[in-house]
Design a protein around this motif. Structure first.
Motif, PDB file in Angstrom:
ATOM      1  N   ASP A  19       9.209 -21.465  -2.978  1.00  0.00           N
ATOM      2  CA  ASP A  19       9.070 -20.000  -2.940  1.00  0.00           C
ATOM      3  C   ASP A  19       9.508 -19.437  -1.595  1.00  0.00           C
ATOM      4  O   ASP A  19       8.807 -18.638  -0.958  1.00  0.00           O
ATOM      5  N   ARG A  20      10.680 -19.819  -1.188  1.00  0.00           N
ATOM      6  CA  ARG A  20      11.178 -19.524   0.156  1.00  0.00           C
ATOM      7  C   ARG A  20      11.167 -18.046   0.501  1.00  0.00           C
ATOM      8  O   ARG A  20      10.781 -17.650   1.609  1.00  0.00           O
ATOM      9  N   MET A  21      11.584 -17.216  -0.411  1.00  0.00           N
ATOM     10  CA  MET A  21      11.755 -15.800  -0.104  1.00  0.00           C
ATOM     11  C   MET A  21      10.547 -14.936  -0.464  1.00  0.00           C
ATOM     12  O   MET A  21      10.545 -13.742  -0.195  1.00  0.00           O
ATOM     13  N   THR A  22       9.534 -15.520  -1.074  1.00  0.00           N
ATOM     14  CA  THR A  22       8.380 -14.728  -1.487  1.00  0.00           C
ATOM     15  C   THR A  22       7.108 -15.157  -0.745  1.00  0.00           C
ATOM     16  O   THR A  22       6.521 -14.380   0.010  1.00  0.00           O
ATOM     17  N   ASN A  23       6.687 -16.385  -0.969  1.00  0.00           N
ATOM     18  CA  ASN A  23       5.481 -16.906  -0.310  1.00  0.00           C
ATOM     19  C   ASN A  23       5.736 -18.363   0.052  1.00  0.00           C
ATOM     20  O   ASN A  23       5.242 -19.273  -0.617  1.00  0.00           O
ATOM     21  N   PRO A  24       6.519 -18.617   1.093  1.00  0.00           N
ATOM     22  CA  PRO A  24       6.977 -19.985   1.377  1.00  0.00           C
ATOM     23  C   PRO A  24       5.828 -20.962   1.605  1.00  0.00           C
ATOM     24  O   PRO A  24       4.863 -20.664   2.317  1.00  0.00           O
ATOM     25  N   SER A  25       5.952 -22.127   0.971  1.00  0.00           N
ATOM     26  CA  SER A  25       4.983 -23.196   1.162  1.00  0.00           C
ATOM     27  C   SER A  25       5.725 -24.520   1.255  1.00  0.00           C
ATOM     28  O   SER A  25       6.866 -24.647   0.797  1.00  0.00           O
ATOM     29  N   ILE A  26       5.072 -25.511   1.835  1.00  0.00           N
ATOM     30  CA  ILE A  26       5.681 -26.816   2.050  1.00  0.00           C
ATOM     31  C   ILE A  26       4.761 -27.899   1.519  1.00  0.00           C
ATOM     32  O   ILE A  26       3.544 -27.723   1.456  1.00  0.00           O
ATOM     33  N   LEU A  27       5.352 -29.029   1.133  1.00  0.00           N
ATOM     34  CA  LEU A  27       4.591 -30.127   0.560  1.00  0.00           C
ATOM     35  C   LEU A  27       4.134 -31.078   1.665  1.00  0.00           C
ATOM     36  O   LEU A  27       4.954 -31.583   2.437  1.00  0.00           O
ATOM     37  N   MET A  28       2.817 -31.327   1.725  1.00  0.00           N
ATOM     38  CA  MET A  28       2.268 -32.211   2.749  1.00  0.00           C
ATOM     39  C   MET A  28       1.194 -33.109   2.132  1.00  0.00           C
ATOM     40  O   MET A  28       0.651 -32.822   1.070  1.00  0.00           O
ATOM     41  N   GLY A  29       0.921 -34.218   2.803  1.00  0.00           N
ATOM     42  CA  GLY A  29      -0.148 -35.117   2.396  1.00  0.00           C
ATOM     43  C   GLY A  29      -0.804 -35.710   3.625  1.00  0.00           C
ATOM     44  O   GLY A  29      -0.279 -35.605   4.745  1.00  0.00           O
ATOM     45  N   GLN A  30      -1.943 -36.351   3.426  1.00  0.00           N
ATOM     46  CA  GLN A  30      -2.709 -36.889   4.551  1.00  0.00           C
ATOM     47  C   GLN A  30      -2.594 -38.409   4.592  1.00  0.00           C
ATOM     48  O   GLN A  30      -2.788 -39.093   3.580  1.00  0.00           O
ATOM     49  N   ARG A  31      -2.296 -38.941   5.784  1.00  0.00           N
ATOM     50  CA  ARG A  31      -2.247 -40.384   5.975  1.00  0.00           C
ATOM     51  C   ARG A  31      -3.664 -40.947   6.031  1.00  0.00           C
ATOM     52  O   ARG A  31      -4.610 -40.259   6.403  1.00  0.00           O
ATOM     53  N   GLY A  32      -3.785 -42.215   5.665  1.00  0.00           N
ATOM     54  CA  GLY A  32      -5.089 -42.849   5.606  1.00  0.00           C
ATOM     55  C   GLY A  32      -5.721 -43.054   6.972  1.00  0.00           C
ATOM     56  O   GLY A  32      -5.030 -43.117   8.000  1.00  0.00           O
ATOM     57  N   ALA A  33      -7.034 -43.186   6.981  1.00  0.00           N
ATOM     58  CA  ALA A  33      -7.755 -43.370   8.238  1.00  0.00           C
ATOM     59  C   ALA A  33      -7.412 -44.681   8.915  1.00  0.00           C
ATOM     60  O   ALA A  33      -7.518 -44.807  10.141  1.00  0.00           O
ATOM     61  N   LYS A  34      -6.980 -45.682   8.137  1.00  0.00           N
ATOM     62  CA  LYS A  34      -6.652 -46.990   8.693  1.00  0.00           C
ATOM     63  C   LYS A  34      -5.154 -47.184   8.927  1.00  0.00           C
ATOM     64  O   LYS A  34      -4.714 -48.285   9.287  1.00  0.00           O
ATOM     65  N   ASP A 167      -0.204 -44.488  -3.242  1.00  0.00           N
ATOM     66  CA  ASP A 167      -1.437 -44.049  -2.583  1.00  0.00           C
ATOM     67  C   ASP A 167      -1.270 -43.939  -1.066  1.00  0.00           C
ATOM     68  O   ASP A 167      -2.252 -43.867  -0.338  1.00  0.00           O
ATOM     69  N   GLU A 168      -0.016 -43.900  -0.594  1.00  0.00           N
ATOM     70  CA  GLU A 168       0.201 -43.848   0.852  1.00  0.00           C
ATOM     71  C   GLU A 168      -0.262 -42.522   1.453  1.00  0.00           C
ATOM     72  O   GLU A 168      -0.773 -42.473   2.571  1.00  0.00           O
ATOM     73  N   LEU A 169      -0.060 -41.434   0.719  1.00  0.00           N
ATOM     74  CA  LEU A 169      -0.534 -40.117   1.148  1.00  0.00           C
ATOM     75  C   LEU A 169      -1.586 -39.625   0.174  1.00  0.00           C
ATOM     76  O   LEU A 169      -1.398 -39.692  -1.042  1.00  0.00           O
ATOM     77  N   SER A 170      -2.669 -39.103   0.702  1.00  0.00           N
ATOM     78  CA  SER A 170      -3.695 -38.494  -0.134  1.00  0.00           C
ATOM     79  C   SER A 170      -3.661 -36.975   0.039  1.00  0.00           C
ATOM     80  O   SER A 170      -2.954 -36.459   0.909  1.00  0.00           O
ATOM     81  N   HIS A 171      -4.404 -36.282  -0.785  1.00  0.00           N
ATOM     82  CA  HIS A 171      -4.497 -34.820  -0.702  1.00  0.00           C
ATOM     83  C   HIS A 171      -3.112 -34.156  -0.690  1.00  0.00           C
ATOM     84  O   HIS A 171      -2.868 -33.225   0.077  1.00  0.00           O
ATOM     85  N   LEU A 172      -2.213 -34.649  -1.550  1.00  0.00           N
ATOM     86  CA  LEU A 172      -0.908 -34.005  -1.666  1.00  0.00           C
ATOM     87  C   LEU A 172      -1.108 -32.562  -2.121  1.00  0.00           C
ATOM     88  O   LEU A 172      -1.842 -32.292  -3.078  1.00  0.00           O
ATOM     89  N   GLN A 173      -0.418 -31.652  -1.446  1.00  0.00           N
ATOM     90  CA  GLN A 173      -0.634 -30.236  -1.767  1.00  0.00           C
ATOM     91  C   GLN A 173       0.495 -29.391  -1.200  1.00  0.00           C
ATOM     92  O   GLN A 173       1.159 -29.759  -0.232  1.00  0.00           O
ATOM     93  N   TRP A 174       0.667 -28.234  -1.841  1.00  0.00           N
ATOM     94  CA  TRP A 174       1.580 -27.228  -1.328  1.00  0.00           C
ATOM     95  C   TRP A 174       0.802 -26.336  -0.361  1.00  0.00           C
ATOM     96  O   TRP A 174      -0.211 -25.745  -0.746  1.00  0.00           O
ATOM     97  N   VAL A 175       1.264 -26.277   0.860  1.00  0.00           N
ATOM     98  CA  VAL A 175       0.568 -25.537   1.912  1.00  0.00           C
ATOM     99  C   VAL A 175       1.392 -24.325   2.302  1.00  0.00           C
ATOM    100  O   VAL A 175       2.591 -24.464   2.606  1.00  0.00           O
ATOM    101  N   GLU A 176       0.776 -23.145   2.268  1.00  0.00           N
ATOM    102  CA  GLU A 176       1.505 -21.963   2.717  1.00  0.00           C
ATOM    103  C   GLU A 176       1.957 -22.160   4.158  1.00  0.00           C
ATOM    104  O   GLU A 176       1.188 -22.616   5.010  1.00  0.00           O
ATOM    105  N   LEU A 177       3.200 -21.830   4.412  1.00  0.00           N
ATOM    106  CA  LEU A 177       3.799 -22.121   5.713  1.00  0.00           C
ATOM    107  C   LEU A 177       3.011 -21.523   6.869  1.00  0.00           C
ATOM    108  O   LEU A 177       2.824 -22.168   7.907  1.00  0.00           O
TER     109      LEU A 177
END
Length: 233
Positions: A19-34, A167-177
């Protein structure tokens, strides 16, 4: 004075922009604690180039400008391998496919078989080389990472279906820029986010690419095919 002997591996990272021109968001995930590298941090999908990536057939090549920028201060012939690694890591870590329907001309390498079984060949046409950074000395792992921006419209299938992700990244989500910096981010990710925010209105590949070069004796901000930026502390 000690010298960092940690090998620097070539790597590719993918910033998927929705949604680049309207409400841009990017795909991110969280690396494991270990995780040995950047534990607990929110990151873009990405990882090291595998030897087999150099032999992966691309349905479409990188844009000429990006191909040229990737050649500067780099090993000869790395462009296709970096593009392939970016597409493979996106698939492995998110289950999203950047490709075109097609039959592989030969058996796919082991790391690519699940991608090929979906009936797609990797396509690099939508990748834009937008940033490069070398991990600072003293870290347990060091990478020479090339960051690629891709519009989510180039992704095949459902953008919210992460069911094929590893399972390398958890909490995969689209995050508003404009809210991404609220997450626990590595420093370099914050720098890249600022670069992306400045490029939202321009869909073309950048004429020059920022290069954050960390060496033993100094850290530099350079531009590939452009003028050097001021040295940073």
């Amino acid at each position: 004075m000690t010298t960092d002997k940690t090998a620097i591996r070539n790597a590719a990272t993918v910033i998927v922009l929705r949604d680049r021109m309207t409400n841009p968001s990017i795909l991110m995930g969280q690396r494991g604690a270990k995780a040995a590298f950047m534990p607990n941090k929110f990151v873009f999908p990405g990882g090291a180039v595998d030897p087999a990536d150099a032999d992966v057939p691309l349905a479409t090549a990188l844009p000429d400008l990006c191909h040229e920028r990737l050649s500067e201060k780099s090993e000869n012939g790395m462009q296709a391998a970096l593009a392939a690694a970016a597409i493979r890591e996106l698939w492995e870590e998110t289950g999203l496919i950047l490709g075109q329907p097609g039959i592989w001309p030969q058996n796919a390498p082991a790391d690519w078989q699940s991608f090929a079984q979906k009936g797609f060949m990797p396509s690099a046409a939508a990748l834009q080389f937008v940033f490069r950074a070398v991990t600072p000395p003293g870290r347990p792992r060091r990478f020479d990472a090339r960051f690629f921006l891709v519009d989510a419209a180039a992704i095949q299938g459902d953008l919210d279906d992460f069911s094929h992700a590893s399972d390398e990244l958890s909490h995969l989500q689209w995050v508003e820029l404009d809210r991404a910096r609220d997450l626990d981010l590595p420093f370099i990710t914050e720098v890249v986010l600022a670069e992306i925010a400045g490029r939202i209105s321009d869909p073309e590949p950048p004429e020059s690419v920022p290069f954050y070069l960390n060496k033993e004796e100094q850290s530099l901000f350079l531009r590939l095919r452009g003028y050097p930026m001021p040295e940073i502390d």
